[in-house]
Motif scaffolding. Structure first.
Motif, PDB file in Angstrom:
ATOM      1  N   LEU A 699       1.024  -0.962   0.004  1.00  0.00           N
ATOM      2  CA  LEU A 699      -0.078   0.051  -0.255  1.00  0.00           C
ATOM      3  C   LEU A 699       0.697   1.292   0.016  1.00  0.00           C
ATOM      4  O   LEU A 699       0.501   2.193  -0.540  1.00  0.00           O
ATOM      5  N   LEU A 700       2.215   1.256   0.571  1.00  0.00           N
ATOM      6  CA  LEU A 700       3.117   2.104   0.768  1.00  0.00           C
ATOM      7  C   LEU A 700       3.494   2.444  -1.019  1.00  0.00           C
ATOM      8  O   LEU A 700       3.420   3.857  -1.414  1.00  0.00           O
ATOM      9  N   SER A 701       3.590   1.256  -1.301  1.00  0.00           N
ATOM     10  CA  SER A 701       4.544   2.074  -2.634  1.00  0.00           C
ATOM     11  C   SER A 701       3.348   2.043  -3.670  1.00  0.00           C
ATOM     12  O   SER A 701       3.175   2.964  -4.718  1.00  0.00           O
ATOM     13  N   ALA A 702       1.878   1.920  -3.534  1.00  0.00           N
ATOM     14  CA  ALA A 702       0.898   1.968  -4.560  1.00  0.00           C
ATOM     15  C   ALA A 702       0.288   3.442  -4.379  1.00  0.00           C
ATOM     16  O   ALA A 702       0.309   4.570  -5.269  1.00  0.00           O
ATOM     17  N   ARG A 703       0.787   4.247  -2.752  1.00  0.00           N
ATOM     18  CA  ARG A 703       0.739   5.521  -2.654  1.00  0.00           C
ATOM     19  C   ARG A 703       1.196   5.944  -3.673  1.00  0.00           C
ATOM     20  O   ARG A 703       0.817   7.270  -4.224  1.00  0.00           O
ATOM     21  N   ALA A 704       2.526   5.789  -3.496  1.00  0.00           N
ATOM     22  CA  ALA A 704       3.638   6.802  -4.161  1.00  0.00           C
ATOM     23  C   ALA A 704       3.641   6.446  -5.706  1.00  0.00           C
ATOM     24  O   ALA A 704       3.624   7.112  -6.098  1.00  0.00           O
ATOM     25  N   GLN A 705       3.409   5.434  -6.222  1.00  0.00           N
ATOM     26  CA  GLN A 705       3.230   5.148  -7.697  1.00  0.00           C
ATOM     27  C   GLN A 705       2.170   5.910  -8.088  1.00  0.00           C
ATOM     28  O   GLN A 705       1.870   6.756  -9.282  1.00  0.00           O
ATOM     29  N   HIS A 706       0.867   5.851  -7.273  1.00  0.00           N
ATOM     30  CA  HIS A 706      -0.571   6.358  -7.797  1.00  0.00           C
ATOM     31  C   HIS A 706      -0.360   8.108  -7.547  1.00  0.00           C
ATOM     32  O   HIS A 706      -0.888   8.828  -8.620  1.00  0.00           O
ATOM     33  N   ASN A 707       0.252   9.049  -6.160  1.00  0.00           N
ATOM     34  CA  ASN A 707       1.181  10.399  -6.514  1.00  0.00           C
ATOM     35  C   ASN A 707       1.546  10.590  -8.353  1.00  0.00           C
ATOM     36  O   ASN A 707       1.527  11.636  -8.612  1.00  0.00           O
ATOM     37  N   THR A 708       2.645   9.813  -8.104  1.00  0.00           N
ATOM     38  CA  THR A 708       3.584  10.017  -9.260  1.00  0.00           C
ATOM     39  C   THR A 708       2.086   9.756 -10.584  1.00  0.00           C
ATOM     40  O   THR A 708       2.477  10.642 -11.797  1.00  0.00           O
ATOM     41  N   THR A 737      -4.999  -1.646  -5.991  1.00  0.00           N
ATOM     42  CA  THR A 737      -5.000  -1.933  -4.434  1.00  0.00           C
ATOM     43  C   THR A 737      -6.079  -2.082  -3.425  1.00  0.00           C
ATOM     44  O   THR A 737      -5.877  -2.580  -2.255  1.00  0.00           O
ATOM     45  N   GLN A 738      -7.221  -2.005  -3.925  1.00  0.00           N
ATOM     46  CA  GLN A 738      -8.337  -2.541  -3.084  1.00  0.00           C
ATOM     47  C   GLN A 738      -8.522  -4.288  -3.045  1.00  0.00           C
ATOM     48  O   GLN A 738      -8.470  -4.338  -2.340  1.00  0.00           O
ATOM     49  N   THR A 739      -7.611  -4.293  -3.605  1.00  0.00           N
ATOM     50  CA  THR A 739      -7.854  -5.435  -3.727  1.00  0.00           C
ATOM     51  C   THR A 739      -6.527  -6.946  -2.340  1.00  0.00           C
ATOM     52  O   THR A 739      -7.201  -7.540  -1.583  1.00  0.00           O
ATOM     53  N   VAL A 740      -5.493  -5.791  -2.690  1.00  0.00           N
ATOM     54  CA  VAL A 740      -4.690  -5.661  -1.041  1.00  0.00           C
ATOM     55  C   VAL A 740      -5.783  -5.097  -0.049  1.00  0.00           C
ATOM     56  O   VAL A 740      -5.731  -5.960   1.265  1.00  0.00           O
ATOM     57  N   MET A 741      -6.087  -4.215  -0.020  1.00  0.00           N
ATOM     58  CA  MET A 741      -7.062  -3.665   0.953  1.00  0.00           C
ATOM     59  C   MET A 741      -7.916  -4.811   1.626  1.00  0.00           C
ATOM     60  O   MET A 741      -8.289  -4.673   2.869  1.00  0.00           O
ATOM     61  N   ASP A 742      -8.739  -5.323   0.827  1.00  0.00           N
ATOM     62  CA  ASP A 742     -10.070  -5.926   1.361  1.00  0.00           C
ATOM     63  C   ASP A 742      -9.169  -7.494   2.443  1.00  0.00           C
ATOM     64  O   ASP A 742     -10.029  -7.798   2.898  1.00  0.00           O
ATOM     65  N   ARG A 743      -8.148  -7.545   1.388  1.00  0.00           N
ATOM     66  CA  ARG A 743      -7.165  -8.685   2.498  1.00  0.00           C
ATOM     67  C   ARG A 743      -6.854  -8.529   3.694  1.00  0.00           C
ATOM     68  O   ARG A 743      -7.126  -9.269   4.227  1.00  0.00           O
ATOM     69  N   LEU A 744      -6.441  -7.322   3.446  1.00  0.00           N
ATOM     70  CA  LEU A 744      -6.073  -6.424   5.052  1.00  0.00           C
ATOM     71  C   LEU A 744      -7.714  -6.795   6.313  1.00  0.00           C
ATOM     72  O   LEU A 744      -7.502  -7.102   7.160  1.00  0.00           O
ATOM     73  N   VAL A 745      -9.099  -5.925   5.730  1.00  0.00           N
ATOM     74  CA  VAL A 745      -9.878  -5.977   6.121  1.00  0.00           C
ATOM     75  C   VAL A 745     -10.555  -7.178   6.635  1.00  0.00           C
ATOM     76  O   VAL A 745     -10.829  -7.157   7.894  1.00  0.00           O
ATOM     77  N   ALA A 746     -10.337  -8.397   5.639  1.00  0.00           N
ATOM     78  CA  ALA A 746     -10.944  -9.601   6.158  1.00  0.00           C
ATOM     79  C   ALA A 746     -10.460 -10.375   6.900  1.00  0.00           C
ATOM     80  O   ALA A 746     -10.341 -11.083   8.225  1.00  0.00           O
TER      81      ALA A 746
END
Length: 859
Positions: A699-708, A737-746
């Motif tokens: 998610l850290l990486s996704a945030r940085a990539q999305h900003n770019t 990224t939502q797929t990763v997030m859903d795994r964390l939320v579960a």
């Protein structure tokens, strides 16, 4: 030579680590144990033995009571554990050289080859104050020592709702004789229940929702007063419900985590609002008080002290303030006394408070000082308990009052200038302790990029050390592992650097103590949740005040040593994981705090818009609006997506590139380690934690990539076709990224809807503390601004507002906010010349929508 040096240093720090963790270097071996013989001493009480038996049961181990009668049946595969002041522990564990709250562990092999491990410890340090707890009934050190034995056996206590349970127990292959005691006596865990956290409702004595019925507008129905505190919760279909009793049953995990991580006090901010009592006496009634007393009784059974944080006049965020400024001073005095008495009747051990009317506003310094002294006299004088107040790091508030001669009434004794309002407690009764506060990830000396108007927090360290040097009052360092709003756990931005910085601050303070011959009393840590890997920095910070690793000179080696006992459950992958976490934290210091690009540090002026932390953080309406109005904002600023003509744009894009590359590499490294651990057959539960940490770095990486992607898309030099392609890439990235997030939320340790749904609880926020993270709110809001599909997205700071400003500032106004918003959207301001469309755009700032923001639908 370089390789030899590196290997030598690794060996050196490993040796230091072993000495620091268990006193001597001890080898252990995992063994399948089906039965353990246990003897408990009376100084553990009843709750802790029951909890330890529960943990052994989870590990598949049968517990049988130990006595000398079973010695003949023991053999080389047997394990005997004796805890507390049991007969056997008293025989083998001497506490003569152990300080208050410390513990000692010994082990030996019996004549018939069985392994015998014994522990015991000393009671709570009384520190000259009375407690509601009976410190002699449950010996704090004995409980901490018992959990230290479990950790040696392979248990791990990273998360308060999920201890790691080993399949095999680690038995020492040699004898142990080790003792530990705390570096500082006061080790307080502040659970910031003004935020909608895991334990907010239960620790405030409320059900979820706190009223049995809300209507569609989020207001209590007429049946609410009848059903509050009852067993007749009849929730409407749109509500999320949990009873207080069901949440109370999970608090053993919290108190166990505190003991395993060497904390001796918990502080809970009690919430209140005048409007609640329109629906029954919810704030100060006997039902709530009885529930709080049950919580405190449970805490005491573990040896933990409980404190209530009750603001004197600060109404911000539903703080249960003691007084009204409209009342007479006599009434204010009576209200303070009554509230203190009410809290101590609920068996709290100490009370803390907040200064001012909010973080940014204050009454006269004369009045505030008088209120402090009334508060202190009632607690310290009448009850002989501990009173303490937060010293905030907000800026631009001073005590400019003068006496009849024209001299300042409250000069800073160090400078003679009007004292910072936050430092006013130095003039208060000496019974009032102080908690100098810093915010967010930053250490004392880190550049804080104008967060709360501060260049850094060295002045707070200087004040703390000066106040401690006077020796007049209790002094506690008050930092935080998660600020929450916008900048860390709700983005989410996984920040192991937070734990490292808290450790570094304590190590620096210990060094200053030795040089300047003073002592602070300890630490209070401000916690805003455990999910998204924040349990890691929480555990590091909790243990840092017990052992700041002062014997290790190098900062990052000390951090590695602090991580080591927490990661032992990862077996062969503990050291590689430790190395990756240290490496990530180092990288975060470089690119988030110092914001270095190719080793170059921006100037102080440039840092105001070129803080790496600012770009990884989120922004919402009330940050953007404050910024637009030229007000000091509570987080680092940045170049916004619309500001393409900013002269530092090129420097900013270079910083974004650095962030993307650094975190992409970290994500790859964590993912590779996860693959290796999976293939090697790491136990399921540690593997789950490793998967979680890896996902957090993704998610850290996704945030940085999305900003770019977004910043490149909005620049005028980007063609229309390329802009469209980049924005589509952004949406595709968010889908992944939502797929990763859903795994964390579960894998949340409490029901996901408790902490991540859109719902009204007792806080001012109509959602759980990780709602923004679960929905990728900050990602999508930035995406919407970049796409600019509507005028509100393109120009309005109120775009996708989720805050309720009146509730936030004053504790009331939800219905008024909604009414004003609807009125302005429909009618504008007809008697003014303000463009109705502008009024409509600004109306969104007054309140969020009644129903949940849905993303990306509402962009």
């Amino acid at each position: 030579p370089a390789v030899m040096k590196e290997n030598f240093m690794k060996l050196f720090w490993t040796a230091n680590l072993c000495l620091a963790v268990i006193g001597v270097i001890v080898q252990s071996a995992p063994v399948k144990i089906g039965k353990v013989y246990v003897e408990y001493g009376q100084n553990l009480g009843a709750t802790v033995p029951a909890r330890l038996n529960y943990l052994f049961g989870k590990a598949g181990v049968t517990v049988e009571a130990y006595s000398s009668d079973v010695d003949s049946s023991l053999d080389a595969g047997s394990l005997v554990l004796t805890f507390g002041n049991s007969t056997t522990s008293n025989k083998f564990v001497s506490l003569e050289d152990v300080k208050l709250e410390g513990f000692k562990i010994t082990s030996q092999t019996t004549t018939n080859g069985a392994t015998l491990i014994s522990s015991n410890g000393r009671p709570l340090d009384p520190r000259g104050k009375s407690f509601a707890i009976d410190r002699d009934a449950v010996h704090y050190g004995a409980v901490v020592g018992a959990y230290a034995v479990l950790e040696q056996l392979g248990f791990s206590f990273l998360h308060p709702m999920e201890p790691i349970i080993p399949k095999l127990l680690n038995l020492p292959t040699g004898d142990i004789s080790t003792a530990e005691s705390p570096y500082w006596p006061t080790r307080t865990w502040h659970i910031h229940t003004q935020h909608p956290l895991e334990f907010t409702e239960v620790l405030n004595g409320f059900d979820a929702p706190m009223f049995a019925h809300y209507d569609e507008q989020g207001l209590p129905t007429k049946e609410a007063s009848e059903l509050a505190f009852s067993n007749k919760h009849k929730c409407q279909p749109h509500q999320y419900c949990e009873s207080w009793e069901s949440m109370f049953s999970t608090l053993d995990g919290l108190f166990e985590w505190l003991m395993a991580n060497r904390q001796n006090r918990v502080e809970v901010l009690l919430l209140g609002s005048p409007k609640w009592d329109l629906y029954g006496n919810l704030t100060s009634g006997p039902e709530r008080q009885a529930r709080l007393k049950r919580i405190n009784t449970l805490a005491h059974s573990y040896g933990v002290l409980m404190g209530a944080d009750i603001p004197i006049a600060n109404a911000q965020q539903h703080g249960w303030k003691m007084i009204s400024l409209k009342d007479t001073f006599e009434q204010q005095t009576l209200d303070i006394q009554n509230r203190v008495d009410w809290a101590f009747a609920a068996e709290y051990d100490f009370i803390s408070t907040e200064s001012g009317l909010s973080e940014f506003t204050k009454p006269s310094c004369d009045l505030m000082l008088s209120l402090f002294n009334i508060f202190t006299e009632r607690i310290s004088g009448h009850w002989n308990r501990e009173a303490v107040t937060k010293v905030h790091c907000s800026t631009s508030q001073f005590c400019n009052e003068k006496d009849d001669s024209g001299a300042y009434k409250y000069p800073d004794p160090r400078t003679g200038e009007p004292i910072n309002f936050n430092f006013l407690p130095t003039y208060a009764d000496k019974g009032l302790g102080v908690m100098p506060h810093t915010v967010q990830v930053y250490s004392f000396s880190d550049p804080s990029a104008n967060s709360y108007g501060n260049e850094n927090f060295t002045y707070m360290s200087q004040y703390m050390n000066w106040e401690a040097g006077l020796g007049k009052r209790e002094v506690l360092y008050y930092a935080e592992t998660a600020y929450w709003v916008n900048v860390d756990v709700d983005v989410p931005t996984f920040l192991p650097l937070s734990g490292q910085r808290r450790l570094a601050d304590l190590r620096y303070t210990a060094q200053q103590e030795k040089i300047h011959k003073f002592r602070i009393d300890g630490q209070v840590n401000f916690e805003s949740g455990h999910e998204f890997g924040y349990y890691l920095s929480n555990a590091v910070t909790a243990r840092a005040v017990w052992n700041p690793r002062t014997e290790i000179k190098e900062e990052w080696a000390a951090y590695g040593a602090a991580l080591a006992p927490l990661l032992a459950a990862f077996g062969d992958f503990a050291q590689p994981l430790q190395d990756l976490i240290v490496k990530l934290a180092k990288a975060q210091a470089e690119v988030l705090v110092f914001s270095r690009v190719n080793g170059a540090t921006p100037s102080d002026e440039d840092l105001l818009k070129l803080s790496g932390h600012a770009y990884m953080s989120g922004a919402d309406s009330w940050v953007d609006l404050e910024r637009m109005l030229g007000l000091s904002i509570t987080q680092p600023d940045k170049i916004h997506l619309q500001e393409t003509s900013d002269p530092n744009w090129d420097k900013m894009t270079a910083l974004l590139k650095e962030l993307r590359e650094v975190f992409a590499l970290s994500a790859k490294n964590f993912k590779d380690l996860l693959t290796q651990a999976t293939e090697a057959g790491l136990e399921q539960q540690p593997l789950k934690f490793l998967q979680e940490l890896s996902d957090c770095v993704q998610l850290l990486s996704a945030r940085a990539q999305h900003n770019t992607l977004l910043y490149k898309a909005v620049h005028p030099s980007t063609s229309a076709d390329e802009r469209t392609a980049l924005l589509l890439q952004g949406r595709h990235l968010l889908s992944e990224t939502q797929t990763v997030m859903d795994r964390l939320v579960a894998n949340f340790r409490v029901p996901a809807d408790r902490i991540s749904s859109w719902r009204q609880g007792p806080t001012v926020y109509p959602y759980g503390y990780v709602w923004a993270a679960r929905t990728l709110y900050y990602f999508w809001r930035d995406q919407g601004v970049a796409e600019a599909r509507t005028e509100r997205a393109a120009v309005s700071p109120c775009y996708l507002n989720r805050q309720e400003p009146l509730e936030l500032a004053f504790g009331w106004g939800k219905a008024l906010e909604q009414a004003l918003r609807v009125l302005l959207e429909k009618r504008g301001l007809p008697k003014t010349k303000i463009d109705p469309e502008v009024v409509k755009l600004m109306a969104e700032c007054l309140s969020p929508p009644l129903k949940e923001i849905r993303l990306p639908r509402d962009l």
